[in-house]
Design a protein around this motif. Sequence first.
Motif, short mmCIF file in Angstrom:
data_model
loop_
_atom_site.label_atom_id
_atom_site.label_comp_id
_atom_site.label_asym_id
_atom_site.label_seq_id
_atom_site.Cartn_x
_atom_site.Cartn_y
_atom_site.Cartn_z
N THR A 119 29.87 56.95 -39.41
CA THR A 119 29.37 55.79 -40.13
C THR A 119 30.29 55.34 -41.30
O THR A 119 30.01 54.34 -42.04
N GLN A 120 30.90 56.46 -41.90
CA GLN A 120 31.76 56.23 -43.07
C GLN A 120 33.36 56.68 -42.67
O GLN A 120 33.88 57.21 -43.55
N ALA A 121 33.81 56.40 -41.42
CA ALA A 121 35.07 56.78 -41.07
C ALA A 121 36.17 56.17 -41.97
O ALA A 121 37.27 56.73 -42.17
N TYR A 122 35.94 54.99 -42.66
CA TYR A 122 36.81 54.38 -43.34
C TYR A 122 37.14 55.32 -44.81
O TYR A 122 38.19 55.11 -45.26
N ARG A 123 36.27 56.19 -44.97
CA ARG A 123 36.51 57.13 -46.38
C ARG A 123 37.61 58.16 -45.81
O ARG A 123 38.19 58.86 -46.81
N LEU A 124 37.84 58.59 -44.64
CA LEU A 124 38.67 59.55 -44.16
C LEU A 124 40.05 59.52 -44.78
O LEU A 124 40.57 60.41 -44.98
N ILE A 125 40.70 58.02 -44.62
CA ILE A 125 42.00 58.01 -45.27
C ILE A 125 42.15 58.01 -46.72
O ILE A 125 43.23 57.74 -47.03
N GLU A 126 41.05 58.30 -47.70
CA GLU A 126 41.16 58.15 -48.87
C GLU A 126 41.80 59.42 -49.39
O GLU A 126 42.03 59.88 -50.44
#
Length: 512
Positions: A119-126
């Motif tokens: 649900t928050q895969a976009y945070r992995l690249i942070e």
Amino acid sequence: MEIISGRPAAIKSKNINQLEFWISTTLYILSLISICTKINYGPGRSYYYSDNGVSYNVLQNYFIPELFKVSMLYFSFLLFNFVSMPQLARKQNIIMNLIITVAVTAFSIVAWMVANTYTQAYRLIEYDDIDQAYGVFFGEAFSYIFFLYLLINAYSYFNERGLTLLKRIPFLNHYNNNIIPEIFTVTKIWLILLMVFAAVLSFRIDYELLIIWLVVPPVNIFFAFLAIYYIIPNLRKNFKGFGRYFWGNAGLTILISILLLIILIPFMRNGEIIPITLILNAICLICVTTPSAWYIYKHKFEKLSEIQMLKTELGKSDANLNFLKSQINPHFLFNALNTLYGTALQENAERTGEGIQKLGDMMRFMLHENTQDKISLTREVEYLNNYIDLQKLRISRAADIKIDARIEEQLNNLQITPMLLIPFIENAFKHGISLQQPSYIKITLQTKESTLYFDVSNSIYVKADNDPEKLKSGIGLENVKQRLSLLYYGKHELIIRETANEFFVHLTLQLD
């Protein structure tokens, strides 16, 4: 009787469990509906993914993970609240239920972390590497699940054992009988709201809001109970009004705020929340809890006062009815006694005439003054002396009977409920005198300021099997106990002690 008394509690517990099941099921269904209705809203969040160059899929990155998380929380609640924790509270299958609790918690932490990676895969690249990202996600999942499951189990345990635990607190038993169930109910409500609050935090804990919720409601609940059961009653005893109560609470609020400041500073990561919490707590204490506690006290205890007054009036009516029944047409008996008194004087029967005169005075007292709410203590003492003198005439020829009556003459203006003391003396003459065995009665009555001290002691002897008084219980003493509790509640002390050879009564009474 034990079986009968146990059934309502079991039924009540069953009803509570049913209510909890349907409430949790309703919330679960509403959550599913919310997830389904937000499917169209899901793609609106895709800019988080597009901005970070991550592809977005509604089913994979929203619907399935959210559906899984909500379902996991629902079934975990059912398991903890209805199966494992009730058995642990009752010390049943302890090892198995501990293993289940730990295993379900561990699984939920890992599952929640995995669901959030979708649900928050976009945070992995942070983060610098994937392991660091998974570590952060795992920490968030652990904090959230551990705290929420801790609340669920605490609520379940308190639901099973809360009343028993509260009854073991000594000082609570000195207050109104309703305080323990009230504390139990309020604590359950706070735990339920705290669980709901934790559940809606979704995936990470807002420590600032959590601190506010952990501090403000409990402090206000404690303050409300303190006001209702201690502060207001003591102010009312001293005839103090709302103004004194309000400003006293304002000062107490300042002291509580200082104490909270000392407690909260070491545990807060962000100092800005400290003044916010203290200001919010102070506003709630002054503007909400203070007037609410005053209203609850007046609404609740004025009703109790009305009930007590009705009980008092009912008790007085019953007592008057009993006395009237015992008089058996007092007008006729009073006139007959006057006739017998005149006849005794004509025949020079002095002892008989004296006895009839004493009895006539007692009848006059019962006829004219017994129906009043209060009479002078002087008239009550005259009635006691007449009764004692009449009994002395009956036993005057018995050398082995000693009657020692030391009743002070009353020259004060004290008032007392009529016929309140005589049952103790009647009981002494009824059960303490034997014409065949040595026996005695000692009676003392004295007053100091507005306090009456009354003692009656008499010998005890074994009654014969054919004595009609042998099997009779002290109905008169039970009646006077009820009258004292109704008419002099909190204003008397009654001690009754019986040994193998003596029956002793001590009464201390606060008079008007």
